[in-house]
Write a protein that holds these residues in place. Structure first.
Motif, PDB file in Angstrom:
ATOM      1  N   PRO A 853       0.795  -1.237   0.000  1.00 54.55           N
ATOM      2  CA  PRO A 853       0.000   0.000   0.000  1.00 54.55           C
ATOM      3  C   PRO A 853       0.823   1.280   0.000  1.00 54.55           C
ATOM      4  CG  PRO A 853      -0.019  -0.991   2.175  1.00 54.55           C
ATOM      5  CD  PRO A 853       0.632  -1.991   1.267  1.00 54.55           C
ATOM      6  N   LEU A 854       2.096   1.197   0.396  1.00 58.73           N
ATOM      7  CA  LEU A 854       2.927   2.398   0.428  1.00 58.73           C
ATOM      8  C   LEU A 854       3.713   2.605  -0.867  1.00 58.73           C
ATOM      9  CD1 LEU A 854       4.262   2.286   4.102  1.00 58.73           C
ATOM     10  CD2 LEU A 854       2.195   3.363   3.198  1.00 58.73           C
ATOM     11  N   ASN A 855       3.530   1.709  -1.812  1.00 59.67           N
ATOM     12  CA  ASN A 855       4.188   1.856  -3.106  1.00 59.67           C
ATOM     13  C   ASN A 855       3.660   3.103  -3.811  1.00 59.67           C
ATOM     14  OD1 ASN A 855       4.754   1.431  -6.059  1.00 59.67           O
ATOM     15  ND2 ASN A 855       5.592  -0.495  -5.286  1.00 59.67           N
ATOM     16  N   GLU A 856       4.549   3.833  -4.469  1.00 59.39           N
ATOM     17  CA  GLU A 856       4.139   5.069  -5.155  1.00 59.39           C
ATOM     18  C   GLU A 856       3.061   4.817  -6.202  1.00 59.39           C
ATOM     19  OE1 GLU A 856       7.170   6.899  -7.453  1.00 59.39           O
ATOM     20  OE2 GLU A 856       7.478   5.144  -8.760  1.00 59.39           O
ATOM     21  N   ALA A 857       2.947   3.585  -6.653  1.00 58.57           N
ATOM     22  CA  ALA A 857       1.935   3.265  -7.662  1.00 58.57           C
ATOM     23  C   ALA A 857       0.531   3.528  -7.144  1.00 58.57           C
ATOM     24  CB  ALA A 857       2.072   1.802  -8.083  1.00 58.57           C
ATOM     25  N   PHE A 858       0.356   3.483  -5.824  1.00 56.29           N
ATOM     26  CA  PHE A 858      -0.977   3.638  -5.250  1.00 56.29           C
ATOM     27  C   PHE A 858      -1.173   4.992  -4.578  1.00 56.29           C
ATOM     28  CE2 PHE A 858      -0.275  -0.969  -5.358  1.00 56.29           C
ATOM     29  CZ  PHE A 858      -1.376  -1.358  -6.092  1.00 56.29           C
ATOM     30  N   GLU A 859      -0.288   5.936  -4.862  1.00 57.85           N
ATOM     31  CA  GLU A 859      -0.438   7.262  -4.265  1.00 57.85           C
ATOM     32  C   GLU A 859      -1.736   7.912  -4.726  1.00 57.85           C
ATOM     33  OE1 GLU A 859       1.961  11.535  -3.956  1.00 57.85           O
ATOM     34  OE2 GLU A 859       2.860   9.829  -4.987  1.00 57.85           O
ATOM     35  N   VAL A 900      -2.446  11.951 -25.534  1.00 55.81           N
ATOM     36  CA  VAL A 900      -1.559  11.762 -24.383  1.00 55.81           C
ATOM     37  C   VAL A 900      -2.332  11.035 -23.285  1.00 55.81           C
ATOM     38  CG1 VAL A 900      -0.169  12.910 -22.621  1.00 55.81           C
ATOM     39  CG2 VAL A 900      -0.264  13.849 -24.955  1.00 55.81           C
ATOM     40  N   LEU A 901      -1.869   9.842 -22.925  1.00 55.11           N
ATOM     41  CA  LEU A 901      -2.506   9.040 -21.876  1.00 55.11           C
ATOM     42  C   LEU A 901      -1.701   9.163 -20.596  1.00 55.11           C
ATOM     43  CD1 LEU A 901      -3.391   5.845 -23.965  1.00 55.11           C
ATOM     44  CD2 LEU A 901      -4.853   7.802 -23.445  1.00 55.11           C
ATOM     45  N   GLY A 902      -1.777  10.335 -19.998  1.00 55.08           N
ATOM     46  CA  GLY A 902      -0.960  10.599 -18.814  1.00 55.08           C
ATOM     47  C   GLY A 902      -1.287   9.696 -17.645  1.00 55.08           C
ATOM     48  N   SER A 903      -2.558   9.335 -17.495  1.00 55.64           N
ATOM     49  CA  SER A 903      -2.955   8.510 -16.350  1.00 55.64           C
ATOM     50  C   SER A 903      -2.493   7.071 -16.484  1.00 55.64           C
ATOM     51  CB  SER A 903      -4.475   8.538 -16.197  1.00 55.64           C
ATOM     52  OG  SER A 903      -5.102   7.795 -17.231  1.00 55.64           O
ATOM     53  N   GLU A 904      -2.166   6.647 -17.693  1.00 58.49           N
ATOM     54  CA  GLU A 904      -1.791   5.257 -17.931  1.00 58.49           C
ATOM     55  C   GLU A 904      -0.501   4.889 -17.202  1.00 58.49           C
ATOM     56  OE1 GLU A 904      -2.103   2.766 -21.907  1.00 58.49           O
ATOM     57  OE2 GLU A 904      -0.167   3.803 -21.804  1.00 58.49           O
ATOM     58  N   VAL A 905       0.348   5.867 -16.972  1.00 62.65           N
ATOM     59  CA  VAL A 905       1.630   5.597 -16.320  1.00 62.65           C
ATOM     60  C   VAL A 905       1.408   4.985 -14.943  1.00 62.65           C
ATOM     61  CG1 VAL A 905       3.735   6.634 -15.417  1.00 62.65           C
ATOM     62  CG2 VAL A 905       2.787   7.442 -17.586  1.00 62.65           C
ATOM     63  N   GLN A 906       0.479   5.558 -14.172  1.00 58.66           N
ATOM     64  CA  GLN A 906       0.231   5.031 -12.838  1.00 58.66           C
ATOM     65  C   GLN A 906      -0.437   3.663 -12.900  1.00 58.66           C
ATOM     66  OE1 GLN A 906      -1.965   7.607 -10.209  1.00 58.66           O
ATOM     67  NE2 GLN A 906      -1.638   6.298  -8.433  1.00 58.66           N
ATOM     68  N   ARG A 907      -1.374   3.473 -13.813  1.00 62.15           N
ATOM     69  CA  ARG A 907      -2.007   2.159 -13.936  1.00 62.15           C
ATOM     70  C   ARG A 907      -0.998   1.086 -14.324  1.00 62.15           C
ATOM     71  NH1 ARG A 907      -5.851   5.265 -16.213  1.00 62.15           N
ATOM     72  NH2 ARG A 907      -5.324   4.694 -18.345  1.00 62.15           N
ATOM     73  N   GLN A 908      -0.035   1.483 -15.149  1.00 63.22           N
ATOM     74  CA  GLN A 908       1.006   0.533 -15.537  1.00 63.22           C
ATOM     75  C   GLN A 908       1.819   0.103 -14.317  1.00 63.22           C
ATOM     76  OE1 GLN A 908       1.197  -1.038 -18.221  1.00 63.22           O
ATOM     77  NE2 GLN A 908       3.127  -0.898 -19.336  1.00 63.22           N
ATOM     78  N   LYS A 909       2.118   1.049 -13.444  1.00 63.89           N
ATOM     79  CA  LYS A 909       2.848   0.715 -12.222  1.00 63.89           C
ATOM     80  C   LYS A 909       2.005  -0.171 -11.308  1.00 63.89           C
ATOM     81  CE  LYS A 909       5.604   4.982 -12.130  1.00 63.89           C
ATOM     82  NZ  LYS A 909       5.868   6.254 -11.388  1.00 63.89           N
ATOM     83  N   GLN A 910       0.716   0.157 -11.188  1.00 68.60           N
ATOM     84  CA  GLN A 910      -0.157  -0.650 -10.348  1.00 68.60           C
ATOM     85  C   GLN A 910      -0.253  -2.074 -10.888  1.00 68.60           C
ATOM     86  OE1 GLN A 910      -3.646   1.842 -10.546  1.00 68.60           O
ATOM     87  NE2 GLN A 910      -3.152   2.927  -8.658  1.00 68.60           N
ATOM     88  N   ALA A 911      -0.353  -2.200 -12.204  1.00 63.68           N
ATOM     89  CA  ALA A 911      -0.438  -3.523 -12.817  1.00 63.68           C
ATOM     90  C   ALA A 911       0.820  -4.338 -12.551  1.00 63.68           C
ATOM     91  CB  ALA A 911      -0.670  -3.378 -14.321  1.00 63.68           C
ATOM     92  N   LYS A 912       1.982  -3.681 -12.593  1.00 60.70           N
ATOM     93  CA  LYS A 912       3.239  -4.398 -12.333  1.00 60.70           C
ATOM     94  C   LYS A 912       3.294  -4.889 -10.894  1.00 60.70           C
ATOM     95  CE  LYS A 912       7.439  -5.731 -13.459  1.00 60.70           C
ATOM     96  NZ  LYS A 912       7.904  -6.291 -12.187  1.00 60.70           N
ATOM     97  N   VAL A 913       2.846  -4.055  -9.953  1.00 61.99           N
ATOM     98  CA  VAL A 913       2.812  -4.470  -8.550  1.00 61.99           C
ATOM     99  C   VAL A 913       1.909  -5.688  -8.390  1.00 61.99           C
ATOM    100  CG1 VAL A 913       2.086  -3.798  -6.217  1.00 61.99           C
ATOM    101  CG2 VAL A 913       3.340  -2.181  -7.639  1.00 61.99           C
ATOM    102  N   LEU A 914       0.745  -5.676  -9.014  1.00 63.06           N
ATOM    103  CA  LEU A 914      -0.203  -6.784  -8.901  1.00 63.06           C
ATOM    104  C   LEU A 914       0.342  -8.048  -9.550  1.00 63.06           C
ATOM    105  CD1 LEU A 914      -3.110  -6.913  -7.662  1.00 63.06           C
ATOM    106  CD2 LEU A 914      -2.097  -4.655  -7.792  1.00 63.06           C
ATOM    107  N   ASN A 915       0.956  -7.892 -10.712  1.00 57.47           N
ATOM    108  CA  ASN A 915       1.515  -9.052 -11.401  1.00 57.47           C
ATOM    109  C   ASN A 915       2.613  -9.700 -10.562  1.00 57.47           C
ATOM    110  OD1 ASN A 915       3.873  -9.999 -13.480  1.00 57.47           O
ATOM    111  ND2 ASN A 915       1.821 -10.571 -14.216  1.00 57.47           N
ATOM    112  N   ASP A 916       3.466  -8.863  -9.964  1.00 54.41           N
ATOM    113  CA  ASP A 916       4.520  -9.407  -9.098  1.00 54.41           C
ATOM    114  C   ASP A 916       3.919 -10.159  -7.916  1.00 54.41           C
ATOM    115  OD1 ASP A 916       6.391  -8.270 -10.758  1.00 54.41           O
ATOM    116  OD2 ASP A 916       6.831  -6.561  -9.448  1.00 54.41           O
TER     117      ASP A 916
END
Length: 1021
Positions: A853-859, A900-916
């Motif tokens: 929950p403290l990962n920047e992906a979920f800020e 420009v899909l600026g919001s996609e960057v955070q979703r990409q990080k969230q997806a990586k956290v979930l996949n891991d």
């Protein structure tokens, strides 16, 4: 009324003014009241002054003052005045919370002084507007942090509050919180200081009143004021004042107080204290310097002066938009007004500009791109090239000293024998100018070529000329005269649409245009002649959206040529014009292709009447927008309700949004019209809109029904669902609660586990620190029981207050309800808001637990929650998600392409956290079974969802038949946002259904949320 008091006050304060009794001269010929002063000071220090110079007393009860705020065209406040105002006296209105200094001068407190610098004030009597400040409907900041005092020669108020407002024409401008002129029409005049050199003025103590003379070398707007860089033979200095209309090359005298702005010498003054004593006196030659003269020890000598540095290379750029430049002596900083003027790697033979000082550094500020000279021995042109109005003058120039320019306009190559350039070249037709520089020794530069397209004269333009084959008018900013057209639609009291009666044959140029002119009194069918300024207007929209602009004429004059004419035939979509049905924009807006690009297609019809024959509905009404389509490509994907499916290559440019504001329309996907809709093409909120002209035909029922699941929980088969309930809390409208509960029972067959999305705390958007949601869950559980379902239990983890985004105060989160008669939540410690769940061979270490929950992906976003359930002796880890929204992304019909899909960057990080995390479960947990579900705020083919899937999960949404593959409708496009993914080994034993009970429907048809639930049936070992 307070004149005597104010003069006494000035005397008591010992102000060094000479009162100049010119009121009678000012008032000569004055036939009504005027607004004589406007104060937009700090905090609530706001005031208006009204002056009577009519020669007789005036009954103020005949007058009202109106305030129009935030671009509104109706007044927010109206103040009826009272009392009598004697000849030669003033009446002062102030804000009730203004400071003591203003209150001492005030005659009355009024809400009409609750203005900001972009709000409009109008003084009226029974005959209409007597005077005004600002332009109704506009939002330009003409008076922010300023005091405006009416110029002495003005004897008649601005009686057209809808025309363009120019401060400089009638007002002197003074700095913020200048109050000393308020309360008296007679203006005190400062004693004139002795004229001194700039270098002497720079050496005086701060706050000293000085008078200097110099030539303006640069003028920049900063903080609502103008910074004039002036210099004489001794030094340079900034003269800073609001409202200056002075240009480089003018010789001026200025009086004011010396100031040190973070080390930069300035002269602070007002527009009334800066006088042009010679226009176009000529800019002095720049002093040639090198980088060493920008050092802390040397910079003072050239501060404020016009200089030139030779042989410059741009080597770096910092986060402040400052560029590091290098010459043969070292480096220095360049700070352009526009960062796009420079790029790292650029080289210039000369760079000119003025020397500024800020943040302990001397910097060179180029005035325009012409100060950046790539090659001295060359010709430049202003304007450089492109489309220009007939009569435009082209100025040629060179930085080469003691040289002449020679040019041709007949296509031949110029030589030293060609025509010598002495005066600007007037463009009257399409022209190519070729020019060379010739030195005294006969050396000739390479040929410079400048091509111009001559636009028709301003008094001879048609609507299609103004629109042009582009998203921006070639006439933008120009005053066009006598533009004729027929009124096709009125826009309330704000303006109207006109369409040409003499169209051209070019489908790329629209024949319609919007005219902004309030209270025109026109009727549809009037043929009018319009004179005004061509503008690119930003229509209503989100403040941070990159929207297209609408070409319009801001009319200063509209006259009726004739009336009662039939309207032109509308352009029939699918008959007269074929829509692009796949491409929105594919060339980054570098070319204009209305036959292939949807973005350009609608622009080519902007302002025109169009007809949509028998349009079909592809989603319910939202924000007064009804999405419809007329034609599609042959292989278009449709939902089972008849909606338009998106794909990676097709976002359906054929869908159109009908503005149904004012119409009572309750529509669902699949409904249709058996008659045509006629309207005008317009734009707002990042989309082209069809403004209905006339009546809307009757909507026909398409017979779309809410779906019910075929899948259900069986003894060996577990059911899992995801449901975004759209801001659900204990205080949610009971009808919505009942609908959701009934859908759980009747449409979803009471799933064993439901991952709930958008659960709010107990009191919803009330922002009082509450974070628990036990009452919210219990409200739903009780309603399910009442609807005939089982008594569910719930589990979740409360977020920290205001840490997870969503509606302010709502503390949105994901959580679970589960049927304890079918599944059990394994007995392990529950996690908290900040502790990350881990995995071992026994499964989750916390149940439920938040995933990193403290990962920047979920800020500022909802945290993912994992819960471990047991079904028939098998453990299943279910992960509920609500990825960050797509808010802030570029729009399909916005001005940024590629989007420009600026919001996609955070979703990409969230997806990586979930996949891991899923990989960890698969690696460590014995006999692992994983279900990942929720609102991922992205499509099945998107990069974030593909990242989440990786090599360990199967997205069951991709297994659905195409017509069932949607859970959400956005602006008429059906799409998947809600997903269920399972471990790869479970995929063959999992079935899934989208239960389309919400997205296709309005609330009148049973909608309970904006998302559809998804249901999966899993046959565990």
């Amino acid at each position: 009324m307070k004149k005597l008091f104010h003069l006494l006050l000035m005397a008591l304060l010992g102000l060094s003014y000479i009162v100049v009794p010119t009121s009678s001269a000012k008032a000569e010929g004055m036939d009504d009241l005027i607004i004589s002063e406007y104060v937009e000071g700090s905090s609530y220090n706001k005031a208006l002054e009204i002056y009577n110079g009519t020669g007789e007393s005036v009954d103020l009860s005949d007058y009202t003052m109106e305030l129009y705020t935030n671009g509104n065209t109706n007044p927010q406040y109206t103040f009826p005045m009272s009392g009598e105002l004697s000849d030669g006296e003033v009446y002062v209105l102030t804000h009730s919370s203004a400071g003591d200094e203003l209150q001492a001068i005030a005659d009355v407190n009024s809400t009409v002084t609750n203005f900001n610098g972009d709000d409009v004030v109008v003084l009226k009597n029974d005959n209409g507007a007597v005077d005004s400040i600002g332009q109704i409907g506009a939002t330009e900041e003409f008076g922010k942090d300023l005091t405006l005092v009416r110029k002495a020669e003005v004897i008649t108020g601005d009686r057209d509050p809808e025309n363009a407002f120019q401060v400089r024409e009638e007002w002197d401008t003074y700095n913020k919180d200048t109050f000393e002129y308020l309360g008296s029409y007679e203006m005190p005049e400062e004693e004139e200081a002795d004229l001194q050199t700039v270098v002497d003025a720079r050496q005086t103590e701060e706050g000293t009143t000085v008078r200097v003379e110099g030539v303006v070398t640069a003028a920049f707007e900063a903080g609502g004021q103008t910074n004039l860089y002036i210099q004489d033979e001794t030094a340079g200095i900034i003269v800073r004042a609001p409202g200056l209309n002075i240009h480089p090359g003018d010789r001026v005298q200025a009086q004011g107080e010396t100031s040190d702005y973070y080390g930069m010498a300035q002269l602070l003054t007002s527009s009334a204290s800066v006088e042009v004593i010679e226009s176009d006196a000529g800019i002095p030659q720049p002093e040639v310097v090198d980088s060493s003269q920008f050092s802390p020890s040397n910079g003072e000598e050239v501060e404020g002066e016009f200089v030139q540095v030779n042989h410059v290379e741009i080597t770096d750029k910092n986060q402040h938009g400052e560029f590091t430049a290098k010459d043969e002596k070292g480096t220095f900083l360049i700070q352009p007004q526009n960062e796009e003027m420079l790029n790292v790697g650029d080289t210039f033979e000369q760079v000119k500009g003025v020397v500024d000082y800020s943040f302990n550094e001397y910097k060179l500020i180029p005035r325009t791109e012409s100060d950046l000279i790539e090659e001295v021995f060359a010709v430049t042109a202003d304007p450089e090239a492109g489309a220009v109005v007939q009569g435009t003058e082209v100025a040629l120039d060179t930085a080469e000293p003691d040289a002449t320019i020679h040019y041709t306009t007949d296509g031949s190559e110029p030589t030293a024998e060609s025509r010598k350039y002495e005066f600007p070249i007037v463009i009257t037709k399409d022209t190519t100018v070729k020019a060379v520089v010739v030195r005294a020794n006969g050396d000739t530069s390479k040929v410079a070529v400048f091509s111009y397209t001559a636009l028709k004269a301003l008094d001879d333009v048609e609507i299609h000329d103004i629109q042009g084959a582009s998203h921006t008018s070639p006439y933008e900013g120009e005053q066009v005269k006598g533009v004729e057209g027929i009124v096709t639609k009125l826009d309330g009291n704000n303006g109207f649409y006109i369409q040409s009666l003499t169209p051209d044959d070019d489908i790329a140029t629209s024949e319609g245009i919007y005219v902004y002119k309030r209270s025109s009194g026109l009727e549809t069918g009037d043929v009018v002649s319009v004179t005004g300024k061509v503008t690119e207007w930003r229509e209503e929209g989100y403040y941070d959206a990159a929207d297209l602009l609408t070409t319009q004429i801001s009319a200063s004059e509209v006259s009726v040529v004739s009336s009662n004419h039939p309207l032109p035939d509308p352009v029939v979509i699918g008959v007269d014009r074929e829509q692009p049905t796949e491409v929105v924009e594919d060339d980054q807006m570098e070319s204009f292709d209305p036959t292939t690009d949807g973005l350009d297609f609608y622009e080519s019809l902007e302002g025109m009447l169009i007809e949509l024959p028998e349009p079909k509905v592809t989603g319910p009404v939202k924000y007064d927008e009804l999405p419809v389509y007329v034609e599609t490509k042959e292989d278009q994907g449709f939902t089972r309700a008849g909606g338009l499916l998106i794909s990676p290559e097709d976002y359906n440019p054929e869908r159109m949004l009908i503005d149904v504001d004012g119409f009572d329309v309750k529509a669902k996907t699949g409904d249709y019209f058996d008659d045509s809709i006629t309207g005008v093409v317009s734009y707002d909120y990042s989309n082209y809109k069809i403004r209905v002209a006339g009546d809307l035909p009757e909507l026909q029922d398409g017979n779309t029904k809410r779906e019910s699941a075929k899948l259900k929980g069986l003894k060996p088969k577990m059911t899992v669902a995801t449901y975004n309930m759209e801001n659900f809390h204990a205080g949610t409208d009971p009808e919505k609660v009942q609908r959701i509960a009934e859908s759980m029972v009747e449409n979803l067959n009471t799933p064993d586990v439901v991952g709930l999305v958008e659960v709010q705390d107990n009191n919803g958007p009330t922002d009082d620190g509450t974070v628990q949601a036990n009452e919210s869950y219990q409200t739903l559980i009780d309603a399910i029981v009442e609807a005939g379902g089982p008594e569910y239990e719930y589990t979740d983890i409360a977020p920290l207050d205001k840490a997870d985004g969503g509606q302010p105060g709502g503390n949105i989160r994901v959580g679970f309800i589960y049927n304890p008669e079918r599944v059990a939540l394994t007995d392990k410690p529950s996690g908290d808001a900040v502790t990350a769940v881990d995995v071992d061979e026994d499964g989750l270490t916390l149940n439920p637990g938040r995933i990193d929950p403290l990962n920047e992906a979920f800020e500022d976003s909802r945290k993912s929650v994992a819960a471990e359930f047991e079904f028939n002796g098998e453990k299943v880890v279910v992960v509920a998600n609500h990825f960050n929204s797509k808010g802030g992304d570029g729009a399909l019909f916005g001005s940024e392409h590629p989007i420009v899909l600026g919001s996609e960057v955070q979703r990409q990080k969230q997806a990586k956290v979930l996949n891991d995390f899923v990989e960890k479960v698969e690696d460590r947990m014995d006999n692992s079974n994983v279900v990942v579900l929720g609102d991922l705020n992205d499509f099945e083919f998107s990069a974030p969802v593909q990242t989440l899937k990786g090599d360990v999960l199967t997205n069951m949404m991709e297994e659905l038949p195409e017509e069932e593959r949607y859970t959400y409708i956005y602006q008429g496009n059906s799409q998947v946002l809600d997903h269920i993914l399972v471990s790869n080994h479970m995929a063959k034993r999992t079935k899934v259904e989208t239960i389309n009970i919400n997205s296709d429907f309005s609330e009148a048809d049973g909608r309970a949320s904006d998302h559809d639930p998804v249901l999966a049936q899993i046959h565990l070992k």
